[in-house]
Structures are given as structure tokens and as C-alpha cells.
Scaffold this motif. Sequence first.
Motif, PDB file in Angstrom:
ATOM      1  N   ASN A 276      -8.366  -4.265   1.677  1.00 50.84           N
ATOM      2  CA  ASN A 276      -8.678  -4.709   0.325  1.00 50.84           C
ATOM      3  C   ASN A 276      -8.864  -6.219   0.200  1.00 50.84           C
ATOM      4  O   ASN A 276      -9.136  -6.710  -0.887  1.00 50.84           O
TER       5      ASN A 276
ATOM      6  N   ASN B 279      -4.791  -5.923  -8.544  1.00 52.25           N
ATOM      7  CA  ASN B 279      -3.730  -6.918  -8.510  1.00 52.25           C
ATOM      8  C   ASN B 279      -4.183  -8.081  -9.386  1.00 52.25           C
ATOM      9  O   ASN B 279      -5.229  -8.695  -9.137  1.00 52.25           O
TER      10      ASN B 279
ATOM     11  N   ARG C 164       1.877   6.092  -4.368  1.00 58.70           N
ATOM     12  CA  ARG C 164       1.636   5.035  -5.348  1.00 58.70           C
ATOM     13  C   ARG C 164       2.673   3.944  -5.148  1.00 58.70           C
ATOM     14  O   ARG C 164       3.829   4.236  -4.831  1.00 58.70           O
TER      15      ARG C 164
ATOM     16  N   ASN D 103      -2.977   5.682  -3.301  1.00 55.48           N
ATOM     17  CA  ASN D 103      -3.653   6.241  -2.134  1.00 55.48           C
ATOM     18  C   ASN D 103      -3.525   7.755  -2.180  1.00 55.48           C
ATOM     19  O   ASN D 103      -2.412   8.291  -2.111  1.00 55.48           O
TER      20      ASN D 103
ATOM     21  N   ASP E 190      -2.297  -3.391   2.568  1.00 53.95           N
ATOM     22  CA  ASP E 190      -3.504  -2.831   3.175  1.00 53.95           C
ATOM     23  C   ASP E 190      -4.565  -3.921   3.292  1.00 53.95           C
ATOM     24  O   ASP E 190      -5.092  -4.412   2.286  1.00 53.95           O
TER      25      ASP E 190
ATOM     26  N   ARG F  18      -0.979  -2.584  -8.563  1.00 54.93           N
ATOM     27  CA  ARG F  18      -0.697  -1.163  -8.327  1.00 54.93           C
ATOM     28  C   ARG F  18      -1.691  -0.628  -7.305  1.00 54.93           C
ATOM     29  O   ARG F  18      -2.881  -0.956  -7.338  1.00 54.93           O
ATOM     30  N   SER F  19      -1.185   0.172  -6.417  1.00 54.22           N
ATOM     31  CA  SER F  19      -2.003   0.814  -5.397  1.00 54.22           C
ATOM     32  C   SER F  19      -1.776   2.316  -5.458  1.00 54.22           C
ATOM     33  O   SER F  19      -0.642   2.773  -5.566  1.00 54.22           O
TER      34      SER F  19
ATOM     35  N   THR G  61      -8.224   5.054  -1.750  1.00 53.54           N
ATOM     36  CA  THR G  61      -7.295   4.061  -2.278  1.00 53.54           C
ATOM     37  C   THR G  61      -7.937   3.301  -3.422  1.00 53.54           C
ATOM     38  O   THR G  61      -9.082   2.826  -3.300  1.00 53.54           O
ATOM     39  N   GLN G  62      -7.224   3.191  -4.518  1.00 53.69           N
ATOM     40  CA  GLN G  62      -7.605   2.311  -5.621  1.00 53.69           C
ATOM     41  C   GLN G  62      -6.479   1.307  -5.816  1.00 53.69           C
ATOM     42  O   GLN G  62      -5.314   1.691  -5.953  1.00 53.69           O
ATOM     43  N   ILE G  63      -6.841   0.035  -5.806  1.00 52.88           N
ATOM     44  CA  ILE G  63      -5.839  -1.005  -5.947  1.00 52.88           C
ATOM     45  C   ILE G  63      -6.328  -2.065  -6.919  1.00 52.88           C
ATOM     46  O   ILE G  63      -7.515  -2.409  -6.929  1.00 52.88           O
TER      47      ILE G  63
ATOM     48  N   ALA H 283       0.806  -1.224   0.000  1.00 53.43           N
ATOM     49  CA  ALA H 283       0.000   0.000   0.000  1.00 53.43           C
ATOM     50  C   ALA H 283       0.832   1.263   0.000  1.00 53.43           C
ATOM     51  O   ALA H 283       0.308   2.338  -0.284  1.00 53.43           O
TER      52      ALA H 283
END
Length: 998
Positions: free
Chosen positions: A147, A424, A511, A450, A144, A447-448, A420-422, A137
Motif C-alpha cells: 500500500n 489512513n 480487520r 483484508n 502491508d 483501518r485495514s 485489501t482495502q486500507i 495489516a
Amino acid sequence: MLNAYRSRLLTSTLLVGTALFAQPAFAQVSDPATTPGATTQEATATDATPADIVVTGTLISNPNLTTSSPVTVIGSNEIQLRQSNTAEQLLRDTPGVAANVGSSTNNGNGGASFVDLRGLGTNRNIVLLDGARIVPANLNGAVDLNNIPLALVERVDVLTGGASTTYGADAVSGVVNFVTKRDFAGVDLNVSEQITDRGDGNIFRADLTVGANFDDGRGNAVLALGYQQADPVFFANSRPRSDLTIDSFDGSGSGASQTAVPARFSVSGVGNRNIDPATGALVPVYALFNFNPYNIFQTPFERFNLFSSARYEVSDHVEVYSQGLFSQNTVSTIIAPSGTFSSPMFLPLNNPFLPASARSTFCARNDSNPNLAGIQTLTAAECAAAATATSPNDPNYREVSTNISRRLVEAGGRISDYRTQIFNFKAGVRGDLTDSIRYDVYGAYGRSDNTQTIRNYVYTDRFQQALRATSTTACVDPSNGCVPINVFGGAGTISPEAVNFLLVPATSGQRASLGQVHGVLTTDLFRVGDNEPVSVAVGSEYRKYTAETYADILAQNPGALGGAGGATVPVTGGYSVVEGFAEAIAPVLSDVSFFKALTLEAGVRYSSYKVDAPGNPKFDAWTYKGGVTWEVVDSFKLRGNYQRAVRAPTIGELFTSNSVGLVNLRNDPCQNGGNAIAATSVLGQVCAAQGAPVAAGFITPIDPPSAGQINGSFSYSTNNRPETADTYTVGAVITPTVLSGFTMSVDYYNIKVRNALTTPAVGDVIAACFANLTAASATSAACTSIRRDPATGGLDGDPSTTAGVPQPLTNSGRLMTDGIDLVANFRTSITDDVKLALSFNGNYVFNSKFQASAGGLNRECTGYYSINCSYSGSILPQFTFNQRTTVSVGGADLSLLWRHISSNRQEPFDADASNFGSNGPAFAAFRKIPAYNYFDLSARFQVTDHFQLTVTGINIFDVQPPTVGSNIGSTTFNSGNTYPQTYDAIGRRFAVTGRVTF
């Protein structure tokens, strides 16, 4: 409000139940049967085919072999009964896990939740999803937990102790592996609602999982969607223990922050003074600000998440598979109002709001011409002329320099929204090359991002602009719609128009990305006698990490926003690692006297790191392990394991630029208990050398650190190198044949971390200077490295002028912990329809030592709390356990969970007033926290074949948290006069979940 919440709670459940009867029934895979509340320390496998078994702690997937590493398992059944809404909440209550940043963390929450195994820090364990790493994160490499898709989790494996050989660096204290359901087919809809008995803290959650097998079972696809929304719980809402800021050391409840209303001003030669709104005089400080009512025990949270997985057997030897995770969540923190936090300002003596009495004091004591050295005073006539100056061009115009501390209560609390956008994604191929050789190769990328947006923060440049006013309605500089401000009165004297002018939002964020390629071959070699074959795994892995911190101009400017801490300095960095590894498990004896089975295991991993920095610094590391499992008889097994583990520096530890942030301290030696300090004394010379102002032969009086916080000057280096650790576990597994349904495991663990990357404990920094003062101390680096506010002499203040205490990150720390884990389960049938299940999971810590730097105190932190103990900042109790009792009658379960936390007390060193760097004994009632016991009661009903209803009362006896004051520990974890991540600060609450399956 309460009735509305309860109506919503019941309506949601009834809607789920109604939906049941409107749907036809379809085939589904049943939830694997687990003992209610089951936790075990045997590494277990899912009901998948042998090639797909996930055994946490080894790369070898042979279902007939067990490893020597103890693994605690939290099954899906336990997850359902607890009704935990996030993975962090689930793990927080697990014995052996130290509470870290999570949903009950407010000031210090960066929009993510983490796990901390054994209290060794969030950066010394790995979080896995189905045995593979997922994107971290932030710059410090932690994942994090907000998620993780709990709805699709089959079980959670918690392996404590080194696992670097199997999973690579970072697994010093262990790994947490979330194992998802395999081959799910059907539909699973969960809708839940949770609310406190005080009518606040509402949490709504809905999860939909859809899966199907296809092509005669050769393929499977699963899609899970989820939504969650949580409301805040404020300190002051029916929780009287936390509505007032209490000092931990004198028990006073007058507030803790000297940034207050009425405003505080620094006055040259006499220190800080409050303005008395009634008389306009500058008087000794009398107003402390109570910031507690604005703060919260539960952070607002909203999450949208998606998880998908698919597999297809292309042929008998090739199976392709993929997995995707996407989550968007927003965590909000709410803290006390912004303002000017001892911000250096120039105050015009013609300010239209400035009272005559205060003006006279400033004229006589403060620097009335910033271009001249020393204190320049004005005569009464000159002061009167300055008061009537019409503009800065007037020859009589004068300004005085002063540090202003004033809360902008008119604006309300400071709000930080962390979005936060993640994503994977993982794709791979696996199968059998031959009857005995299996392969698995996958690539993954995640990719994360925040992003933090802060609101209701005072822009100090505009504050200065608004102080330079020609009248009550006009500013000298009218740009940006400047509105003059009145900081000399009580709450409400700053107009709404002025508030709007002062508040400017700012944005910053982090990021991180992780790309990886992993390949492993496993095979069965020869047999030793009639034993299972020797199994071997060999493979290689490549990982590429990148991360950055970004910020707008305001966030980059130290002191630009009042109460925002230090500057957010942009950082960009990365590193790559290439690894090779091998593991072997060898059954060497079976079915001979005293050797029902004897299995040996070994592993080795080589890691080569390349840092993306000038000169491309490189370093390498070897990790290895050895273990033995000795099954003496069917009912008694011994096991032992040794591992050499490493932890590579994170991007944050390598690349972060020097910056000023906040640390904690309650007593500053230069306060000297309120006594005057002669400038010629040794103590006075040291304080002056650190930047404290001197007047009339004495150090200007220095106030205690505001809210128990001071500045720290943090520094990092690309020369930081990996930590090394040795971990041992020795234990036994008992399954007596004379007591059917009973299992027990007991394991001793010992973890030692050398050359740990740590910053000095604040108490050690203070002690290094002040513990043994001599005539030479005023020029020693230990003392002069501490830098004070040039106007007030305090260690707190504007980060642009006050560096505070040095906090360099170096490889000079040492960590050590050891203890015992005990797990026991018993299940029996009382009658054909009545079943009883008992489970116990306990952890006893013998030692948890922390030496922050070379020459620093080697602190024992087990069961203690203070600003210096422990490394994680939270409390690590000596003894914790969870005990669950479940009675099942037909399709109904009644289950009671007992959670125990042993007593804790103030760290002895911190309580010893004779030591510099300590705070002295806390207020008598705050020196010890008694043992705490919480009880959660769950009832689960299988209403029909397709509808299940679960009702849980959490903390059913409404046990209130301990009160220890607000400044005995770190701000992140010591909040609301308690430790809300360790103890339940919210109180009794109820949760109900309706589940439809078909």
C-alpha cells in the motif's frame, strides 16, 4: 502471446511520449539531485524548511545536528533505476534485510507483503510514513508494503537497531521510514511495463502525481493516483527446474504429496494403500502427487491507490497539515488442487463405484460397524450381501471407516483471492511558539480490511454425502443436488457435475485499526561554549489498536474444506498504550584539538499498556538510549549508540484462540525408516501413546508426512508480556579531503532479544521426546503432547482429528544477531559532460542465533537453511552487497547494478542424522548453494525537457535459481525446489518506463 505483450509494452511507452508533445509546459519542482544509486548511512534531510526536516531516528528536527544512529537511505533516483513496482521488492534486495512474504511468495502469502530487518521477524520492526505509524495489516501488527505509494516517495530511510525510545514498541530491529516529496508542484506521469523474456509475468503500472503551491507559497496540495496489474508466473512455464516436485533428501522427482490420484485409503492394521484403477485392488502406496506445475513464482496482483497531502500556513506560528492514503489491492495465490487430505470418511460397501477387490480388503481389515470397538470383519457372504444392500435401512448395509486422500484434479488449482482495502488519514498542526520552541501535534486514524475468498476447495461433508450413493446417478441424501463421485479411478473419473457439487467457496478475513494522537515540543536550550545549542524534545503519545479475524461457518470448521489447513477461528481484541518520552542532543565540544565536534544524545520513553481482556491486564515498559558522535577531524567521524528496546505483544499474540495449523517436518521418528516397530518396544509404546494404531503387535506402518507438512497445535495467552532487547552500534564515517566526492561509513551492530515471544521449533519438539527414550517416555508430557491421526498414525491429517505437535507461544525464546554494514559512495567528473558515480552497500553477518524455547537448541542460522532456521523462515546469507556503477553523459545515464548473495548450506544440526529432530543430510547436490551474482542494466534518457525514458534489464544474464528440493525449508519460503524470495526464480525480464513532467 509474447508478441502481444511486447506490443503492449511498446505502445504504452509511445503513448506517453506522444502525450508529451500535446501538452504545454508548466513550472515544476525538480527532482532533488542524488547520486545515481546512492545509498548512505548518514541520516539525511529533504530540502524542506528546518522545521519540517525528517531525520529518521530522532524526534529533534535540527538540520545542523546529526544523530549517532546509522541510517541507510534509498533515494528516488535509485527507485527509478531499479523500476521496482512495490516497496517490498525494493527493500527485499537491500543488504541487511531478510526476504519475507512478498510477490514471490505463493503458498503462505496472506495477501500482504512485509519487511524483515536483520532476519528478526516482521513484527520486530516498524514501518513509518513521513515519520508516523500507519495502520497494520493484521493481528500481528505488521504493515502491508503493497500500500506504500512509491511514486511520491522521495527516499526510504532504513534504520537498523533499536528505536523504541523514538517511535515506541516494536522497533527492536529498527524502522523503515518512507519520506514523501514535499511541496511538489506540477504534473508527473509515469507509465511502465515489465515482461519476462519467456513472455509471461507481465506487469503494468501507471502513476499520476499532481501538485500545486498556492497563496504565495503558504500552502501546497498534492494528489497521487496509481494503478498496477501483474500476471502470474507458473513454475512449469519454461522453467524446468521447478516443474517437478523433488525430494530434498533423496533427490527423487516422483512428487511429494501422498494426497494423490489415484486415491489413497487407510486400511486398519496395514496402513495406507493406493487404489490400482486397473485391477481395483488396494496396493502399497505407489502414487505421489506432483503439485509443482500448479504453483506460481509471481502472484497475480492488482492495485488502485490514492495518496494526498496538503498544508497551509495560517499564520507565522501555525501551520495545519493533512495526509490521506487509500489503497485497494487484490493478491491471488494459486496452489495445487484441493481434495480430501486424509479426511476420515465412512465408505458404504454398496458404493456403486467400489471395485470388488478393494471391497474384499475393506471387509477383512476395516471396521465395518463404527458402533463397535476394534476391527470388525465380515465373512465373504456378509461382504457380498453388503455389496447388494439397497439402502441404509437394509439390514445387510455396512460402512467401513477409512481416511481418504484424493486430489480433485478435475477442478484445477486452489485459488485464494485476498482483497485489501486500507485507508489512513492524518491531520495536525505545527509551528513555532517562540523563536526557539516548536510544536507538532497530530491525530491519525487508519483501518485495514483484508478479505480472503477461496475457490475450488472440496467441501468434505459433501464428499461424504456423495460417497453414500444408491447408484451411479443418485445419492442416499439428494439434498443440494448431490451427485455421486467415483474416487476409485484415475484423473477424470469424477464428473464435472460431481465437481460442481463438491466445490463450495468460503470467506474469511482480518480487520485492523489504529487510532493515535501524538504531540511533541522541541526547543533549543543553552549553549556549551560556541557550540550549537542543546536541543530537547518532550512529548506524549496515545495509541489504540483493535483487530479481529472473521470467518464464515465453513472456514471456522476444521477439516471442512480439503487442503485449507486448520480452522479460521474468529478473534477480537485490542489494547491501548499511553506514552511519555524525552530526547536530548547536546553538542559539547567543537573546533578543538581532536574534537572537531563532540555530540552526546540521550532519550527515554515510558509506555503503559492496557489490554482489552477480562480483568484488563496491564503492563508497562521503559526504554532508553544513549549515543555519542565524535568528529575527530573534518574527514573522520566516530559514532556509537546503545538502546534498550521493547516489543509489546501484538493482538494476535494475545488473543488468538487455540487452533491447528501446518508446520514442516520431513522425517517422523515413528516411520522408523520403513521398518516395523514392535508395539512392546520403547519406541512402539511412545508412538502408541501418541495415538498411532496398533495391529498384530506392531505399530501400523506410517507414511512420511505428505509434502513435508504436519499439523501443529497453536496456543496463545493474554498473559504474554513484552520482549526486551539491547542493541549496540559502533561505527565511523570517512569523507577524506584528498579524495573529493568519496564517502564511506562502516558500522558494527549487535542486537539481543530476551524473553522473545516464539513457538518451539519443530525439531526441538521432536527431539524433546525421541532423543533419549526410556521406559517412562510413553507417559512423559514431552511425548504425549504430540498427537497423531488415529487412523493412519501420521502427524499429518485432518485437523479435526489430528493435533500434531504442540506450538504454544510463550516468552521463552532468545534471538541474537550481530554484523557489519559498509556503505561507500564516490562521484567524480571525468570530463565536463561525462560523470562517474560508484556506490556500494554491503552487510556481513557474524551471528544470527535463534533459541526457540527454553531448553531448545540455540541454533546458529547465518547462511543456513532448514525447517528450523531461521526465525523468519527465510535464508539470512552471511554476506550480501549491492554495487552500482553509473556513467552519465549529458542527459543520458547508463547504470549497472551488481547484487551479490554469499553461499548458503543446510543447517549442520539438521544434516546430522544422529540427532532426533533432524532430517539427516540432504541429497548431495542440495546441501550447499554457491554464491550468486545478479546484474541489472539500466539506461535512462532525458529525451526532451519533459520526457524521460528508462529501460532496465533485470538479471540480464538469466541466472537460474539454485535447486534444493521442495522440503528442506518451510513451505512459505522453500517453493518450486528453491527459495524464490531470496533468489530470482523468474529469470531475465525487461522493464520500460516513460515519464512525463511539467
